[in-house]
Write a protein that holds these residues in place. Structure first.
Motif, PDB file in Angstrom:
ATOM      1  N   HIS A 185       0.916  -0.982   0.058  1.00 48.42           N
ATOM      2  CA  HIS A 185      -0.225  -0.045   0.170  1.00 48.42           C
ATOM      3  C   HIS A 185       0.591   1.529  -0.357  1.00 48.42           C
ATOM      4  O   HIS A 185       0.705   2.581   0.212  1.00 48.42           O
ATOM      5  N   ILE A 186       1.859   1.408  -0.675  1.00 49.92           N
ATOM      6  CA  ILE A 186       2.577   2.255  -0.842  1.00 49.92           C
ATOM      7  C   ILE A 186       3.018   2.609  -2.574  1.00 49.92           C
ATOM      8  O   ILE A 186       3.664   2.125  -3.283  1.00 49.92           O
ATOM      9  N   ILE A 187       2.997   3.831  -2.895  1.00 48.91           N
ATOM     10  CA  ILE A 187       2.573   4.085  -4.376  1.00 48.91           C
ATOM     11  C   ILE A 187       3.915   4.709  -4.939  1.00 48.91           C
ATOM     12  O   ILE A 187       4.170   5.780  -4.211  1.00 48.91           O
ATOM     13  N   LEU A 188       4.192   4.697  -6.070  1.00 50.49           N
ATOM     14  CA  LEU A 188       5.909   5.173  -6.425  1.00 50.49           C
ATOM     15  C   LEU A 188       5.563   4.283  -7.994  1.00 50.49           C
ATOM     16  O   LEU A 188       4.333   4.167  -8.643  1.00 50.49           O
ATOM     17  N   ASN A 189       6.317   5.061  -8.757  1.00 51.52           N
ATOM     18  CA  ASN A 189       6.415   4.588  -9.931  1.00 51.52           C
ATOM     19  C   ASN A 189       7.684   4.264 -10.823  1.00 51.52           C
ATOM     20  O   ASN A 189       9.160   4.934  -9.863  1.00 51.52           O
ATOM     21  N   ARG A 190       7.737   3.980 -12.052  1.00 53.85           N
ATOM     22  CA  ARG A 190       9.191   2.784 -12.612  1.00 53.85           C
ATOM     23  C   ARG A 190       8.652   3.968 -13.501  1.00 53.85           C
ATOM     24  O   ARG A 190       8.464   4.214 -14.707  1.00 53.85           O
ATOM     25  N   THR A 191      10.633   4.451 -13.900  1.00 55.30           N
ATOM     26  CA  THR A 191      11.231   5.735 -15.092  1.00 55.30           C
ATOM     27  C   THR A 191      11.684   5.208 -15.711  1.00 55.30           C
ATOM     28  O   THR A 191      12.523   4.515 -15.387  1.00 55.30           O
ATOM     29  N   HIS A 192      12.684   5.767 -16.843  1.00 58.69           N
ATOM     30  CA  HIS A 192      13.521   5.516 -17.408  1.00 58.69           C
ATOM     31  C   HIS A 192      13.800   3.863 -17.238  1.00 58.69           C
ATOM     32  O   HIS A 192      14.938   3.444 -16.867  1.00 58.69           O
ATOM     33  N   GLU A 193      13.018   2.749 -17.440  1.00 58.86           N
ATOM     34  CA  GLU A 193      12.500   1.074 -17.367  1.00 58.86           C
ATOM     35  C   GLU A 193      13.862   0.538 -15.596  1.00 58.86           C
ATOM     36  O   GLU A 193      13.262   0.095 -15.255  1.00 58.86           O
ATOM     37  N   THR A 194      14.831   1.755 -15.158  1.00 57.61           N
ATOM     38  CA  THR A 194      15.449   0.862 -14.087  1.00 57.61           C
ATOM     39  C   THR A 194      15.420   2.066 -13.011  1.00 57.61           C
ATOM     40  O   THR A 194      16.159   1.712 -11.625  1.00 57.61           O
ATOM     41  N   VAL A 195      14.345   2.541 -13.025  1.00 55.01           N
ATOM     42  CA  VAL A 195      14.958   3.994 -11.491  1.00 55.01           C
ATOM     43  C   VAL A 195      12.709   4.193 -10.819  1.00 55.01           C
ATOM     44  O   VAL A 195      12.514   4.377 -11.488  1.00 55.01           O
ATOM     45  N   LEU A 196      13.108   3.566  -9.795  1.00 60.20           N
ATOM     46  CA  LEU A 196      11.932   3.908  -8.896  1.00 60.20           C
ATOM     47  C   LEU A 196      11.957   5.429  -8.448  1.00 60.20           C
ATOM     48  O   LEU A 196      12.791   5.555  -7.760  1.00 60.20           O
ATOM     49  N   ARG A 197      10.945   6.168  -9.112  1.00 54.52           N
ATOM     50  CA  ARG A 197      10.786   7.650  -9.085  1.00 54.52           C
ATOM     51  C   ARG A 197       9.610   8.259  -7.849  1.00 54.52           C
ATOM     52  O   ARG A 197       8.797   7.485  -7.820  1.00 54.52           O
ATOM     53  N   PHE A 198      10.091   9.279  -6.965  1.00 55.76           N
ATOM     54  CA  PHE A 198       9.449   9.302  -6.298  1.00 55.76           C
ATOM     55  C   PHE A 198       9.084  11.241  -6.561  1.00 55.76           C
ATOM     56  O   PHE A 198      10.097  11.564  -6.028  1.00 55.76           O
ATOM     57  N   LEU A 199       7.542  10.951  -6.287  1.00 60.16           N
ATOM     58  CA  LEU A 199       7.452  12.489  -6.692  1.00 60.16           C
ATOM     59  C   LEU A 199       5.973  12.960  -5.278  1.00 60.16           C
ATOM     60  O   LEU A 199       5.021  12.958  -5.485  1.00 60.16           O
ATOM     61  N   PRO A 200       6.181  13.159  -3.958  1.00 60.03           N
ATOM     62  CA  PRO A 200       5.815  12.549  -3.271  1.00 60.03           C
ATOM     63  C   PRO A 200       4.869  14.335  -2.738  1.00 60.03           C
ATOM     64  O   PRO A 200       5.715  15.153  -3.308  1.00 60.03           O
ATOM     65  N   PRO A 201       3.303  14.019  -2.221  1.00 60.50           N
ATOM     66  CA  PRO A 201       3.372  15.261  -1.655  1.00 60.50           C
ATOM     67  C   PRO A 201       3.954  16.481  -1.045  1.00 60.50           C
ATOM     68  O   PRO A 201       5.613  15.545  -0.062  1.00 60.50           O
ATOM     69  N   TYR A 202       3.751  17.523  -0.974  1.00 56.17           N
ATOM     70  CA  TYR A 202       4.952  18.109  -0.476  1.00 56.17           C
ATOM     71  C   TYR A 202       5.222  18.370   1.336  1.00 56.17           C
ATOM     72  O   TYR A 202       5.730  18.474   2.642  1.00 56.17           O
TER      73      TYR A 202
END
Length: 420
Positions: free
Chosen positions: A369-386
Motif C-alpha cells: 500500500h505504498i505508491i510510486l512509479n518506475r521511469t526510464h525502466e530502471t529508476v524508482l521515482r518518488f514525487l510525494p506531496p510536499y
C-alpha cells in the motif's frame, strides 16, 4: 439505453476496455477519496502516496486552502474566455513573476501546452531577430533522455523513440545532444539554433540533474547569438526541488520557463513564463487558448502559492527531502543492487541494477500500500506531496529495505567463501 458503467473495479475495467482510448496500462486500483498524503480505495484501504498524481497534488489531498478556493470560486465564476478580464490572471501572474524572476506569463492548461508555447515563442523570436537583421536560424537543441510532453512539438523535442516514431514525421529541425556533455553542446551549437531546450532535472528520463557547467554553457551560447534558453520546470518547478524553480539553485536565469504539474494542486493549469525581450515576438492573435488562465484554475493556483508561503513549505521540502535522501543513501550502502540515488528536494530517483528488479520492487511496494512509479525502466521515482513527514519516509524506507532484502542475491565472493 443503459448508461451505467458499474461501481466495482472489475465493472469499471470492463467498461473502460470498451469506451476509452487505450492510452494507459492502469494499475488494478480504484481510488475513491484522499486525505493528506494518503489515497483510499473502494474497499477502505489507505495507500501512502509517494507519487502525488505524478507530481501534481503538491499539498496532498483535501488541503483546506485548495478546497476553499474551489468552493468559493465555483460559486462566483468559472469561465469568461480570454476576450475579457478577470482578476485571477493578473494576481497569479504577479505571484509567478515574483517567485521566478521572469517578466511575463502565458497561461494554459497543461505542461505540454506550456512547452508548445515556449517552442512557438522561440521560433517567433528568431523570426523577429531576422527581421531586425540578425543571423539566426530555426533549429532546436534538446537533450538525450528528455521528455517534454505529448503534443507534436513536445514530442519532437522528446528523445525516446517510442514517443516520436508512431507520429512521424514530427516537427523538423531538432537535434539531440548527449545529456550533460558540454563539448557536444558546444559542437552542436551555431547561428542556426533558435533555442536550447532542456529540463534542469530530467524527470521521465530518470531524475538526472544537469551540471552547473552544462547549464552555464547553455546560457553562454544562447547569449552569444540571441537564441533563447528554454528551461522545462514542469516537473521540477513550483517548489519540488526545494526552491521555486530548480534553475534558481544554479544562479542561472532562463529566457523562458514552463510550469504546470504542482501549480494547481490537482486542478489543470500550465504557464509559460518569459523575459521582456522574448515577449516582444508575440502579438495579439499569434497564440491563444480557450480555457487557459480561467477563473477557477487561477484561484486555486493562487491559493497553492499563498499556502506554500504561509506554511513555509519550501523549508519543509528541504528538511524532509534531505532526510529522505539520507535514508535512501543508507539503504544503498546495505543493498548493492541500488546503483545510485539521485534527486533534490522531493524529486528523487533510485537507480536499480535491472528493469526486472525495479518492476518487482514497484509491485512489492504497491502490495504494501505504498505508491510510486518506475521511469526510464530502471529508476524508482518518488514525487510525494510536499506535506510528507519523516514518519512517512521511515515507513517507505522500511518497506524498501524489506523488499531489497527479499530480492537480494548473495555475491559470488560470499558464495565462494561459504563453499570453501
Amino acid at each position: 439505453m443503459n448508461h451505467a458503467t458499474g461501481n466495482t473495479l472489475q465493472e469499471l475495467q470492463a467498461a473502460e476496455s470498451k469506451l476509452l482510448l487505450q492510452t494507459y496500462e492502469r494499475y488494478p486500483l480504484l481510488f475513491v477519496s484522499g486525505e493528506g498524503v494518503h489515497l483510499r480505495d473502494e474497499k477502505g484501504n489507505d495507500y501512502l502516496d509517494l507519487l502525488s498524481g505524478i507530481g501534481v497534488c503538491a499539498l496532498g489531498y483535501g488541503h483546506p486552502a485548495i478546497t476553499e478556493a474551489i468552493a468559493t470560486q465555483s460559486r462566483q465564476l468559472l469561465h469568461t474566455s480570454n476576450l475579457f478580464h478577470h482578476r485571477g490572471t493578473t494576481e497569479l501572474a504577479l505571484r509567478l513573476t515574483e517567485i521566478t524572476g521572469m517578466d511575463r506569463v502565458f497561461f494554459c492548461n497543461s505542461g505540454t501546452e506550456a512547452w508548445e508555447a515556449a517552442l512557438k515563442l522561440a521560433r517567433a523570436h528568431a523570426g523577429l531577430l531576422r527581421s531586425e537583421g540578425k543571423n539566426i536560424g530555426t533549429k532546436f537543441l534538446a537533450l538525450e533522455h528528455s521528455f517534454h510532453g505529448r503534443t507534436m512539438g513536445s514530442v519532437a523535442t522528446t528523445h525516446k523513440e517510442k514517443y516520436r516514431s508512431p507520429f512521424a514525421p514530427v516537427m523538423p529541425d531538432v537535434e539531440f545532444v548527449p545529456f550533460d556533455d558540454v563539448a557536444a553542446l558546444r559542437a552542436a551549437f551555431s547561428s542556426d539554433v533558435c533555442a536550447i531546450a532542456l529540463e534542469v532535472i530530467q524527470g521521465e528520463g530518470g531524475i538526472n540533474p544537469v551540471s552547473q557547467e552544462f547549464l552555464a554553457t547553455a546560457r553562454e551560447l544562447c547569449d552569444s547569438t540571441g537564441a533563447l534558453l528554454l528551461l522545462d520546470e514542469i516537473q521540477s518547478g513550483m517548489g519540488r526541488t526545494g526552491t521555486w524553480c530548480a534553475y534558481q539553485q544554479y544562479g542561472i536565469q532562463p529566457d523562458v520557463t514552463t510550469l504546470a504539474k504542482p501549480l494547481g494542486g490537482g486542478v489543470p493549469i500550465g504557464a509559460m513564463l518569459c523575459t521582456e525581450e522574448a515577449a516582444r515576438a508575440i502579438t495579439p492573435g499569434m497564440h491563444g487558448t480557450t480555457f487557459g488562465g480561467n477563473p477557477l484554475a487561477t484561484a486555486v493556483a493562487i491559493a497553492v502559492i499563498d499556502a506554500m508561503k504561509q506554511e513555509k513549505v519550501l523549508d519543509h521540502i528541504n528538511d524532509v527531502g534531505g532526510y529522505f535522501l539520507s535514508r535512501l543513501r543508507d539503504l544503498q550502502q546495505k543493498h548493492t543492487v541500488i546503483k545510485e540515488i539521485r534527486g533534490r528536494g522531493l524529486m528523487i530517483g533510485i537507480e536499480i541494477e535491472s528493469a526486472d528488479l525495479a518492476k518487482e520492487i514497484l509491485g512489492g511496494m504497491l502490495a504494501r500500500h505504498i505508491i510510486l512509479n518506475r521511469t526510464h525502466e530502471t529508476v524508482l521515482r518518488f514525487l510525494p506531496p510536499y506535506i510528507l513527514q519523516r514518519e512517512h519516509v521511515d515507513h517507505a524506507v522500511a518497506a524498501l529495505d524489506e523488499l531489497f532484502t527479499l530480492h537480494s542475491k548473495p555475491s559470488a565472493t560470499l558464495v565462494g567463501e561459504a563453499n570453501g
